[in-house]
Scaffold this motif. Sequence first.
Motif, PDB file in Angstrom:
ATOM      1  N   GLU B 167       1.095   6.659 -17.202  1.00  0.00           N
ATOM      2  CA  GLU B 167       2.330   7.437 -17.173  1.00  0.00           C
ATOM      3  C   GLU B 167       2.296   8.396 -18.364  1.00  0.00           C
ATOM      4  O   GLU B 167       1.468   8.226 -19.257  1.00  0.00           O
ATOM      5  N   PRO B 168       3.166   9.392 -18.372  1.00  0.00           N
ATOM      6  CA  PRO B 168       3.048  10.400 -19.434  1.00  0.00           C
ATOM      7  C   PRO B 168       3.016   9.796 -20.843  1.00  0.00           C
ATOM      8  O   PRO B 168       2.280  10.273 -21.698  1.00  0.00           O
ATOM      9  N   HIS B 169       3.773   8.734 -21.071  1.00  0.00           N
ATOM     10  CA  HIS B 169       3.842   8.174 -22.418  1.00  0.00           C
ATOM     11  C   HIS B 169       2.939   6.962 -22.585  1.00  0.00           C
ATOM     12  O   HIS B 169       2.925   6.340 -23.634  1.00  0.00           O
ATOM     13  N   CYS B 170       2.212   6.564 -21.551  1.00  0.00           N
ATOM     14  CA  CYS B 170       1.330   5.409 -21.745  1.00  0.00           C
ATOM     15  C   CYS B 170       0.034   5.541 -20.974  1.00  0.00           C
ATOM     16  O   CYS B 170      -0.005   5.764 -19.781  1.00  0.00           O
ATOM     17  N   GLY B 171      -1.047   5.459 -21.745  1.00  0.00           N
ATOM     18  CA  GLY B 171      -2.377   5.503 -21.176  1.00  0.00           C
ATOM     19  C   GLY B 171      -3.022   4.141 -21.358  1.00  0.00           C
ATOM     20  O   GLY B 171      -2.915   3.266 -20.499  1.00  0.00           O
ATOM     21  N   SER B 172      -3.613   3.951 -22.515  1.00  0.00           N
ATOM     22  CA  SER B 172      -4.252   2.660 -22.786  1.00  0.00           C
ATOM     23  C   SER B 172      -3.231   1.534 -22.882  1.00  0.00           C
ATOM     24  O   SER B 172      -3.548   0.378 -22.624  1.00  0.00           O
ATOM     25  N   ILE B 196       0.586   9.801 -13.989  1.00  0.00           N
ATOM     26  CA  ILE B 196      -0.264  10.988 -14.225  1.00  0.00           C
ATOM     27  C   ILE B 196      -1.736  10.603 -14.205  1.00  0.00           C
ATOM     28  O   ILE B 196      -2.079   9.417 -14.278  1.00  0.00           O
ATOM     29  N   PHE B 197      -2.570  11.628 -14.135  1.00  0.00           N
ATOM     30  CA  PHE B 197      -4.034  11.443 -14.107  1.00  0.00           C
ATOM     31  C   PHE B 197      -4.462  10.569 -12.931  1.00  0.00           C
ATOM     32  O   PHE B 197      -5.367   9.737 -13.069  1.00  0.00           O
ATOM     33  N   GLU B 255      -4.088  18.663 -12.425  1.00  0.00           N
ATOM     34  CA  GLU B 255      -4.486  19.067 -13.772  1.00  0.00           C
ATOM     35  C   GLU B 255      -5.587  20.124 -13.739  1.00  0.00           C
ATOM     36  O   GLU B 255      -6.435  20.125 -12.850  1.00  0.00           O
ATOM     37  N   HIS B 256      -5.560  20.983 -14.751  1.00  0.00           N
ATOM     38  CA  HIS B 256      -6.655  21.924 -14.959  1.00  0.00           C
ATOM     39  C   HIS B 256      -7.547  21.332 -16.029  1.00  0.00           C
ATOM     40  O   HIS B 256      -7.145  21.179 -17.165  1.00  0.00           O
ATOM     41  N   LYS B 257      -8.727  20.988 -15.627  1.00  0.00           N
ATOM     42  CA  LYS B 257      -9.569  20.154 -16.472  1.00  0.00           C
ATOM     43  C   LYS B 257     -10.844  20.867 -16.926  1.00  0.00           C
ATOM     44  O   LYS B 257     -11.237  21.890 -16.387  1.00  0.00           O
ATOM     45  N   ILE B 436     -15.677  13.520 -18.969  1.00  0.00           N
ATOM     46  CA  ILE B 436     -14.540  12.666 -18.608  1.00  0.00           C
ATOM     47  C   ILE B 436     -14.928  11.182 -18.637  1.00  0.00           C
ATOM     48  O   ILE B 436     -14.073  10.314 -18.820  1.00  0.00           O
ATOM     49  N   ILE B 439     -13.828   8.728 -21.148  1.00  0.00           N
ATOM     50  CA  ILE B 439     -12.378   8.657 -21.300  1.00  0.00           C
ATOM     51  C   ILE B 439     -11.720   7.829 -20.201  1.00  0.00           C
ATOM     52  O   ILE B 439     -10.975   6.898 -20.483  1.00  0.00           O
TER      53      ILE B 439
END
Lengths: 590, 590
Positions: B167-172, B196-197, B255-257, B436, B439
């Motif tokens: 989510e926007p505020h949480c990745g790992s 997201i992502f 996304e533009h990556k 990528i 990541i």
Amino acid sequence: MSRYTAPLTDMRFALFDVLGAESIFTALNGGDGHTRDLLDAVLDEGARFNEQVLAPLNKTGDQEGCKFEAGKVTTPKGFKEAYQQFVDGGWAGLTAPADMGGQELPEAIGAVIKEMIDSANLSWGTYPLLSHGATESLKAIGTDWQKETFLKPIVEGRWTGTMCLTEPHCGSDLGLLKTKAEPAGDGTYRISGTKIFITAGEHDLTDNIVHLVLARLPDAPAGTRGISLFIVPKFKVNQAGQTGERNAAYCGSIEHKMGIKASATCVMNFDAAEGYLIGEPNKGLAGMFIMMNTARLAVGLQGLGLMERAYQNALAYAKDRLQMRALTGPKRPDKPADPLIVHPDIRRMLLTQKAFIEAGRVLTYRACLQVDIAHRSQNEQERKNADDLLGFLTPIVKAMMTELAVECCYHAQQVFGGHGYIQEWGMEQLARDARITTIYEGTTGIQALDLIGRKIMQLQGAGLRLFAAEIGEFCASATGDAAAFAATLGALTQEWVGLTQSIGAKAAKNPDELGAAATDYLFYSGYISMAYALAQSVAKSQVRGGDFHTSKLATTRFYFDRILPRVAQHKAAVQSGADNLMQLDEALFG
Amino acid sequence: MSRYTAPLTDMRFALFDVLGAESIFTALNGGDGHTRDLLDAVLDEGARFNEQVLAPLNKTGDQEGCKFEAGKVTTPKGFKEAYQQFVDGGWAGLTAPADMGGQELPEAIGAVIKEMIDSANLSWGTYPLLSHGATESLKAIGTDWQKETFLKPIVEGRWTGTMCLTEPHCGSDLGLLKTKAEPAGDGTYRISGTKIFITAGEHDLTDNIVHLVLARLPDAPAGTRGISLFIVPKFKVNQAGQTGERNAAYCGSIEHKMGIKASATCVMNFDAAEGYLIGEPNKGLAGMFIMMNTARLAVGLQGLGLMERAYQNALAYAKDRLQMRALTGPKRPDKPADPLIVHPDIRRMLLTQKAFIEAGRVLTYRACLQVDIAHRSQNEQERKNADDLLGFLTPIVKAMMTELAVECCYHAQQVFGGHGYIQEWGMEQLARDARITTIYEGTTGIQALDLIGRKIMQLQGAGLRLFAAEIGEFCASATGDAAAFAATLGALTQEWVGLTQSIGAKAAKNPDELGAAATDYLFYSGYISMAYALAQSVAKSQVRGGDFHTSKLATTRFYFDRILPRVAQHKAAVQSGADNLMQLDEALFG
């Protein structure tokens, strides 16, 4: 978008505190140097220009790129106006000779401004970059008429320069080049051939472009001894110095590249274009290498500049982004998670960048300072020493700063996680832009051969001897916190000299040993040189004390503990010799 | 454009000769395994499909990218047709259960095919990639109805899967996630939130998409223990299994990556979308991790695939491009210069890639083989051991293959010089695509914490013990050329166990020691694991003899001489402890 603030405190610390540039400048000017006040004002003004004018054009420049249509290159929006501001601000002639209209400030000051430009907008910076190199070549080997006619407009920023070396079939191997120059009988020549990868070969920033082109005269010897250097302007310039009709030097296309998309990388077609010989016939490579050496230091500065911007943004993100709790328990219990910077592995990536930048800044400015001494010292021995040191340091600076820039941008992207891979945050642009720096103006492999083959073997290690002796003296007299690093550094430096000799001994029997050792030897030398730069920094920061010293000391300790051990693998690789590279028949590679 | 030919000889050597997969498969099937003839035919067919169908779409896919308009994603030209051929060829259900319509071939065979897909077209490969993970989760924790309704169409290739974590505020840090799931009273849930992502979150390859979404039930505990897993199809599916109206699971943008431009990376908005709970309430992370572990191995294979394609092209260029003479004198006096491959430094870069690939292939296939054993062995201890080894090897494979892929693409670009930086030759695309992989599905730092924190400390090093014991046995019994490497490898493996224990001891006093050691410990472990893979390869290739063995031996010698010494720096960094990372106050970073 990524941010940039010129790191003036550390720039000044490196140049004035660590390297003692102020007294060097004063001595070079016979006691009547530019005052520190003036230089500080120049740096402040440079910071403002770069932060406010160039930095905001970095992302849009990448997204727009250069356009090529009907032989013309259009640079991204704002580039032309920024260039005009650059010229109006007097930046184009910053270090150029006063009699050509320049301000004749020290090259080392020019280097600091260049670092800012490269942080702010690497692509934009490639347009003035080659003007500087052309200035150096014209200054050194141009006739008075050539200086008046071609150098002056460059210094004034009305024209820019290029260096035209590469052809489709020859990059590193200039001996293969085919471009021809026929005497026209009137003192001019007709240049014909195709050059590729010509940075700023065509653009809309100035009215004219001065190409310095390598080509062969009729009946020139084969190989590198038959290459001459020619001035080929985009618009012809007659003997009276008047600009006339379009010359037959046309851009055929521009490359679509991984990065530096706002820098026009041109295929240049010379079709009996009018040119002037500069320097002696068949000695063109020497003239070009004046420019090339300048360009190599400039590319080292590009690496430094990219690292700085990557670090600033990664650091800000690491302080801002909340993700997971510290392993030792919550550090921000009032927030849903701790900022990234509490995590040891994030700190490892940040400190790696910080150490590379701070060591690299001292080392790179140091090399640039040798340019001033080599050009302007009254003392012949001092000039020779500076020249030897400069020659020795140039491949190290070029290769290390660019290789570490690639690594630094890598770390910055990792700190950002998925956000490091998307365009929004700007880290991926820095990584793409950085990737050219280990390639152009001589790949890392070419720098490595220049170091071990030319600067060490051919010149009998004059630069290394000077540098190692200086490190030895530093270690012997280091006190306080700096002394803690001197033991490691001193021992490594002795090992360095020994390793160098061992390569020489092996290479005497088998020349492949040079090539087999070259890149690892360069990294090995680079990491030691940077360790010295940091130890010097600690020696000076301890005088200042306080937070500044605390930070410098922690960075240096990190480097000695966690980065400097990289020398072990490079030493092992060097010592392992050439057999493990050369024994496999090329048919068996796959 | 860059070329690709599936390296079938080395793939078969790794899987069948080194890892003895044929007898393992036979044993797992109670003596009635898929015959080698069948498996060979599958690999041949896979090579054809990938070389002829997917590989040619790699560059055009990058150039076109995905288009997003009015909530819909259009994949590049040819992608949809290629996907249909993939399905028609039976590749979608290659390793899926027979009762779901799959072919139930071993996962290790699926891995070889995946490597080919990743070489041929990494972006395209991301669409089926997550279907495989979804298959694993559905297989493991889905109800019969869920399997019939959602798994079957995925196996048949009619639908694809996604994993919606970030989510926007949480990745790992998944503990922070906010997406909500409200029971609708009819056994379904209403899912609301933004993810997201999301790879392949929206596309035009199939009629429906099955999102596996992490969300919180009302009154769920905070943190990771309050997360549940839901099936949310793009088009609703009723209890009777019929596909109906559009669900409120919409792609908001893509996304533009930097790379993998043909892979749609989506922002997904769930607006009270209809979903089904899968697995137990609040135990969603466990269900997601079934998928995640599959995905991590798959990303390791991406690294391997990218390295292979980069190497093939760099090698071809190095044999073809003429540039400078060999240091020992002309090797092709008939030509204007020698090919790049005569130069030691070019060979260093090529051999680095070759060694990474050949070691990496054995190590990665090895991990994938543990999946088969862990799932299908009749022997409980064997299953447990395989599971321990798999858990231990997964972070190593994921992190090493991706980090080395970045390095490999770097070397490939360097070999190409300036041509490596322009789009024409395809090397810069591989480098962008590779970036990528370190990541997504957990950064290298996350893999490192998984290895040292979970797989070593929490599970008391079960996987390492098994692996170290196996290496010990190998070294004790190594003969011929393999014996030459056993001494170094055996000693290093003992050191590895000792270093592991020392981290444990330090971490007991200060948890930051784990984080401070993690990434260097992972690299250290990875390089030793790859040394073992190469030594095993030599032990098997010496049986075969001839050119194949000569090549394997030279590659292994190169690796032991010039790559394996990298462990020294990682060991030094681990031993240096946490203080050099933690002591600097965050305010003093810059």
